[in-house]
Design an enzyme around this catalytic site. Structure first.
Site, mmCIF file in Angstrom:
data_model
loop_
_atom_site.group_PDB
_atom_site.id
_atom_site.type_symbol
_atom_site.label_atom_id
_atom_site.label_comp_id
_atom_site.label_asym_id
_atom_site.label_seq_id
_atom_site.Cartn_x
_atom_site.Cartn_y
_atom_site.Cartn_z
ATOM 1 N N HIS A 21 0.839 -1.212 0.000
ATOM 2 C CA HIS A 21 0.000 0.000 0.000
ATOM 3 C C HIS A 21 0.871 1.258 0.000
ATOM 4 O O HIS A 21 0.836 2.055 0.938
ATOM 5 C CB HIS A 21 -0.872 -0.084 1.263
ATOM 6 C CG HIS A 21 -2.020 0.847 1.369
ATOM 7 N ND1 HIS A 21 -1.935 2.198 1.133
ATOM 8 C CD2 HIS A 21 -3.304 0.611 1.727
ATOM 9 C CE1 HIS A 21 -3.117 2.749 1.344
ATOM 10 N NE2 HIS A 21 -3.955 1.812 1.704
ATOM 11 N N GLU A 80 -0.985 1.095 -5.295
ATOM 12 C CA GLU A 80 -0.746 -0.099 -4.487
ATOM 13 C C GLU A 80 -0.700 -1.350 -5.359
ATOM 14 O O GLU A 80 -1.708 -1.752 -5.922
ATOM 15 C CB GLU A 80 -1.858 -0.233 -3.445
ATOM 16 C CG GLU A 80 -2.102 1.058 -2.683
ATOM 17 C CD GLU A 80 -3.419 1.054 -1.913
ATOM 18 O OE1 GLU A 80 -3.863 -0.029 -1.478
ATOM 19 O OE2 GLU A 80 -4.016 2.131 -1.752
HETATM 20 O O1 BG6 Z 1 -7.490 3.646 6.657
HETATM 21 P P1 BG6 Z 1 -6.886 2.371 6.102
HETATM 22 O O2 BG6 Z 1 -7.426 1.120 6.726
HETATM 23 O O3 BG6 Z 1 -5.380 2.439 6.151
HETATM 24 O O4 BG6 Z 1 -7.290 2.313 4.579
HETATM 25 C C1 BG6 Z 1 -6.944 3.355 3.727
HETATM 26 C C2 BG6 Z 1 -7.485 3.121 2.320
HETATM 27 O O5 BG6 Z 1 -6.759 2.066 1.736
HETATM 28 C C3 BG6 Z 1 -7.047 1.900 0.350
HETATM 29 O O6 BG6 Z 1 -6.239 0.891 -0.148
HETATM 30 C C4 BG6 Z 1 -8.496 1.533 0.174
HETATM 31 O O7 BG6 Z 1 -8.768 1.362 -1.202
HETATM 32 C C5 BG6 Z 1 -9.357 2.627 0.780
HETATM 33 O O8 BG6 Z 1 -10.732 2.280 0.660
HETATM 34 C C6 BG6 Z 1 -8.979 2.835 2.234
HETATM 35 O O9 BG6 Z 1 -9.706 3.915 2.775
#
Ligand code: BG6
Length: 278
Positions: free
Chosen positions: A146, A246
């Site tokens: 990510h 990602e």
């Molecule tokens: O707040 P988190 O759990 O780190 O997620 C952040 C984002 O991560 C992204 O990968 C998702 O597609 C989003 O929907 C999400 O809001």
């Protein structure tokens, strides 16, 4: 090994050609910079680095599921990003540093699933995520590296590589085919693009080429204004400074592993010249 005031431990890598910082929790790389090049990763200034809480920035490892837990029990984006990974490999040469971490699920219906994450740090950054099934049953998993990139001003960032790809818009669940040669950002975006790399990101502060292997999906995400207010460890205007691209195995690209099988997904981020450089 060093640690934050709140007790999170990290490895600081200092090499004549590069620097990096990797937290044991989540095997999360939060800083990487090749000498003479800009920082490659973004971390929110609101990040408190608290044990057990996901770190907002760098490259969180979403594993063994991406998004909500398919079983409706565990946290979003899997178990791995808030757990301690074990360092099992550390090597250095004149031009690179290689570090490997592993994490194993020992309880729950996914017991027997394990992951290894290898970082190859040089004039570029390469991550290899190996998922193996050492249980006696078939297991499905999804994952994403990510990565948060610092773009200076999201309104001036351009992302190429989406044209002609099918995507699922996670905001509306609609399926479409991308017609734009370059994505520009002027509102919330949360999409899963199918197909394989490469991608090119170009922004005022960082231009990158992104190439992957073993990945058939890429998530492109920026929360924009309203969602920023709901995110943990995120300043209200942080959306201006970051973009997530990602490399994944998620959505329809989730993978099934038979007992004894493994799956390898890798991504390489290499610097491109800044658009305004000579
Ligand atoms: O707040 P988190 O759990 O780190 O997620 C952040 C984002 O991560 C992204 O990968 C998702 O597609 C989003 O929907 C999400 O809001």
């Amino acid at each position: 090994m060093a640690h934050t005031a709140s007790g999170l431990r990290y490895f600081e890598v200092q090499h004549p050609l590069l620097s990096a910082r990797i937290f044991e929790q989540g095997a999360q790389l939060v800083q990487f910079q090749s000498v003479g090049k800009p920082p490659m990763l973004w971390v929110s200034e609101a990040e408190p680095f608290k044990p057990g809480a996901a770190i907002r920035g760098g490259i969180p490892v979403c594993w063994p599921w991406f998004g909500p837990d398919p079983q409706g029990i565990g946290p979003a984006h899997g178990l791995a990003r808030t757990q301690t990974w074990q360092l099992y490999l550390a090597q250095q040469t004149d031009s690179s540093v290689c570090l490997g971490f592993r994490f194993q699920i020992t309880e729950s219906s996914m017991a027997g699933l394990g992951a290894e994450l290898v970082f190859e740090l040089s004039d570029r950054l390469r991550l290899t995520l190996i998922t193996h099934n050492r249980s006696e049953k078939r297991l499905t998993f999804s994952s994403a590296l990510h990565s948060y990139f610092p773009v200076g001003d999201i309104r001036q960032a351009l992302l190429s590589g989406a044209a002609g790809r099918q995507y699922t818009d996670s905001l509306s669940s609609a399926q479409s085919t991308e017609s734009e040669q370059q994505l520009v950002f002027d509102q919330e975006v949360d999409r899963i693009y199918y197909g394989s790399s490469p991608w090119q990101l170009c922004s005022p502060t960082l231009c990158l080429n992104i190439e992957s292997e073993g990945s058939g999906s890429t998530v492109v995400w920026n929360p924009w204004i309203e969602k920023s207010a709901r995110l943990s460890h995120f300043n209200p205007d942080d959306y201006l400074r970051m973009l997530c691209v990602e490399t994944a195995n998620c959505g329809a690209d989730s993978r099934l592993l038979e007992p004894g099988q493994q799956h390898v997904m890798a991504v390489e981020y290499s610097y491109l010249p800044l658009a305004n450089s000579p």
